[in-house]
Design a protein around this motif. Structure first.
Motif, short mmCIF file in Angstrom:
data_model
loop_
_atom_site.label_atom_id
_atom_site.label_comp_id
_atom_site.label_asym_id
_atom_site.label_seq_id
_atom_site.Cartn_x
_atom_site.Cartn_y
_atom_site.Cartn_z
N GLN A 102 0.81 -1.22 0.00
CA GLN A 102 0.00 0.00 0.00
C GLN A 102 0.85 1.27 0.00
O GLN A 102 1.09 1.88 1.05
N PRO A 103 1.29 1.72 -1.18
CA PRO A 103 2.11 2.94 -1.25
C PRO A 103 1.48 4.15 -0.57
O PRO A 103 2.17 4.99 -0.02
N ARG A 104 0.14 4.23 -0.55
CA ARG A 104 -0.50 5.40 0.04
C ARG A 104 -0.31 5.46 1.55
O ARG A 104 -0.52 6.51 2.16
N THR A 105 0.07 4.34 2.16
CA THR A 105 0.25 4.35 3.62
C THR A 105 1.70 4.65 4.02
O THR A 105 1.97 4.82 5.21
N ALA A 106 2.61 4.69 3.06
CA ALA A 106 4.02 4.93 3.37
C ALA A 106 4.22 6.40 3.71
O ALA A 106 3.94 7.28 2.89
N ARG A 107 4.73 6.66 4.93
CA ARG A 107 4.84 8.04 5.38
C ARG A 107 6.24 8.31 5.95
O ARG A 107 6.39 8.90 7.00
N LEU A 108 7.24 7.90 5.19
CA LEU A 108 8.60 7.98 5.69
C LEU A 108 9.39 9.12 5.05
O LEU A 108 10.25 9.72 5.70
N SER A 109 9.13 9.44 3.79
CA SER A 109 9.91 10.41 3.05
C SER A 109 9.07 11.64 2.73
O SER A 109 7.99 11.51 2.13
#
Length: 437
Positions: free
Chosen positions: A156-163
């Motif tokens: 789930q790319p939309r949940t990635a919140r690292l960058s």
């Protein structure tokens, strides 16, 4: 990108005609404006650079079971915990950190967004994120490689919140290893190359149009706004340099690797399988100097994990409330994450680069925004730093009541990277007790 904020001009007494963001948006393009001090003259694509250093930052968003992770002893003679025992072959090449956190970064799961930024109070209605560590470094060294950075996630790319960009905008993450591999190593068809060249030319045309429009408006602005426009023009020039470099890279052949393209794992619950594939790509990307900065979020979905002995979903297991069966399943999953990390460290260690191992040249940061998923605590975060040329082999135990800022570690990492930086985010200096090799 956030909506442009119209403000009244003291010069005209009317609403201002534009802000920097308004101008960019009106041209139909979204551009992040770096700070002027961050802009450096860009080298030509592929130009020789000093012996490179690299960074991989990995975040697991649901904490780590503390009893299985944290060593009981501090210093250099600690006995590895069950998770760290998996990494025993690399004990002298890693530092375990405790007593670190981001000041005023609360909010449980919301703190994911702040792991590499240290922005405070992520649940506040007025919260706006700041630039993440990888992007801060990419502004300074990203021009040396075909890709300034890679931002990866397991599901789930939309949940990635690292960058996050300097404007507090989340960078999109790649989830498909096949797409990442193609981007890194596969030459496009003639039609694809032509389309890429066309896109780059269109980007230059947009910037040309923006510059002309801005010059016309600049004549009507008061001195204060003209200074802001100068800042804007500097940003446009930096973007023009990036486009020019992209054109140069597009004309250069991509590196060849003697491995077949990966086949994506369709099952999103096979997080460990996907993690292994992404780690393999990270190794190849560093080995070929395709990029020097990678972020990877081990994301999840609320469905039972595909792992022998595990029947629950990761989120539910992390909220274990000390139930023995739940803790046992969580341990199996988290142990598998450490085994995947072990395999990556082994590949980096076995890869020679000008007489040093790739691990010696690569800082691998592994940790979580939560201490323990069951408590949602954002204090005393579990942190592993491996490789990169530090004097490792210790449990660097900080004060568990008065935590050091995690950003102090980031400053130490940037300095080891070769950047002359003395602060980042909420830092108060470098990390006490962490020394160079």
């Amino acid at each position: 990108m956030s909506r442009p904020q119209h403000r009244r001009s003291a010069f005209s007494g009317r609403r201002s005609l534009l802000s920097r963001r308004t101008l960019l948006k009106s041209a139909g393009v979204a551009l992040a404006l770096p700070a002027l001090e961050a802009m450096r003259p860009l080298a030509r694509a592929g130009e020789a650079s000093p012996k490179p250093r690299r960074m991989l930052a990995v975040m697991t968003p649901l904490g780590l079971y503390p009893a299985n992770f944290l060593p009981e002893q501090s210093g250099r003679d600690y006995t590895p915990s069950p998770y760290l025992a998996v990494l025993k072959d690399f004990q002298q090449q890693m530092t375990i950190c405790s007593g670190l956190s981001h000041p005023d970064c609360d909010g449980g799961h919301a703190s994911e967004a702040c792991f590499l930024t240290s922005a405070p109070q992520p649940t506040s209605p007025t919260f706006r994120n700041t630039i993440s560590l990888d992007q801060y470094m990419a502004e300074r060294v990203g021009h040396h490689t075909r890709f300034p950075y890679l931002n990866l996630t397991t599901v789930q790319p939309r949940t990635a919140r690292l960058s996050w960009t300097r404007n507090g905008v989340r960078n999109p993450a790649e989830v498909q290893p096949s797409r990442v591999f193609a981007k890194l190593f596969l030459a496009g068809s003639p039609q694809e190359k032509l389309a890429q060249e066309r896109e780059l030319q269109e980007g230059k045309s947009i910037l040309d149009a923006v510059r002309i429009q801005a010059k016309q408006i600049e004549r009507t602005l008061p001195p204060g706004d003209r200074r802001k426009m100068d800042e804007y023009f500097s940003s446009v020039r930096a973007l023009e340099q990036r486009l020019a470099m992209n054109q140069e890279w597009a004309r250069k052949p991509k590196p060849q690797v003697d491995v077949p393209p990966p086949k994506d794992i369709a099952d999103a619950t096979d997080i460990i399988g996907r993690l292994h594939m992404l780690y393999d790509l990270v190794h190849l990307a560093f080995q070929t100097d395709s990029t020097r900065l990678v972020t990877l979020q081990v994301s999840y979905i609320t469905a039972p994990l595909k792992l022998a002995g595990v029947t629950g979903d990761w989120h539910s297991l992390s909220h274990h409330n000390q139930r023995p069966d739940t803790v046992a399943q969580l341990t199996l999953f988290e142990m598998a994450m450490f085994k995947a990390l072990r395999d990556l460290l082994g590949k980096l260690q076995a890869t020679d680069e000008a007489g040093e191992s790739l691990l010696d040249r690569t800082m691998v940061l592994f940790g979580s925004n939560l201490n323990d998923g069951a408590t949602h605590s954002t204090r005393n975060l579990p942190i592993v730093l491996a490789g990169g040329g530090f004097r490792h082999g210790q449990h660097l135990a900080g004060n568990r009541e008065q935590n050091q800022p995690l950003s102090n570690l980031f400053v130490s990492m940037m300095q080891r990277f070769g950047l002359e930086e003395s602060s980042f985010g909420s830092s108060t200096g470098t990390l006490t007790g962490l020394e160079l090799a």
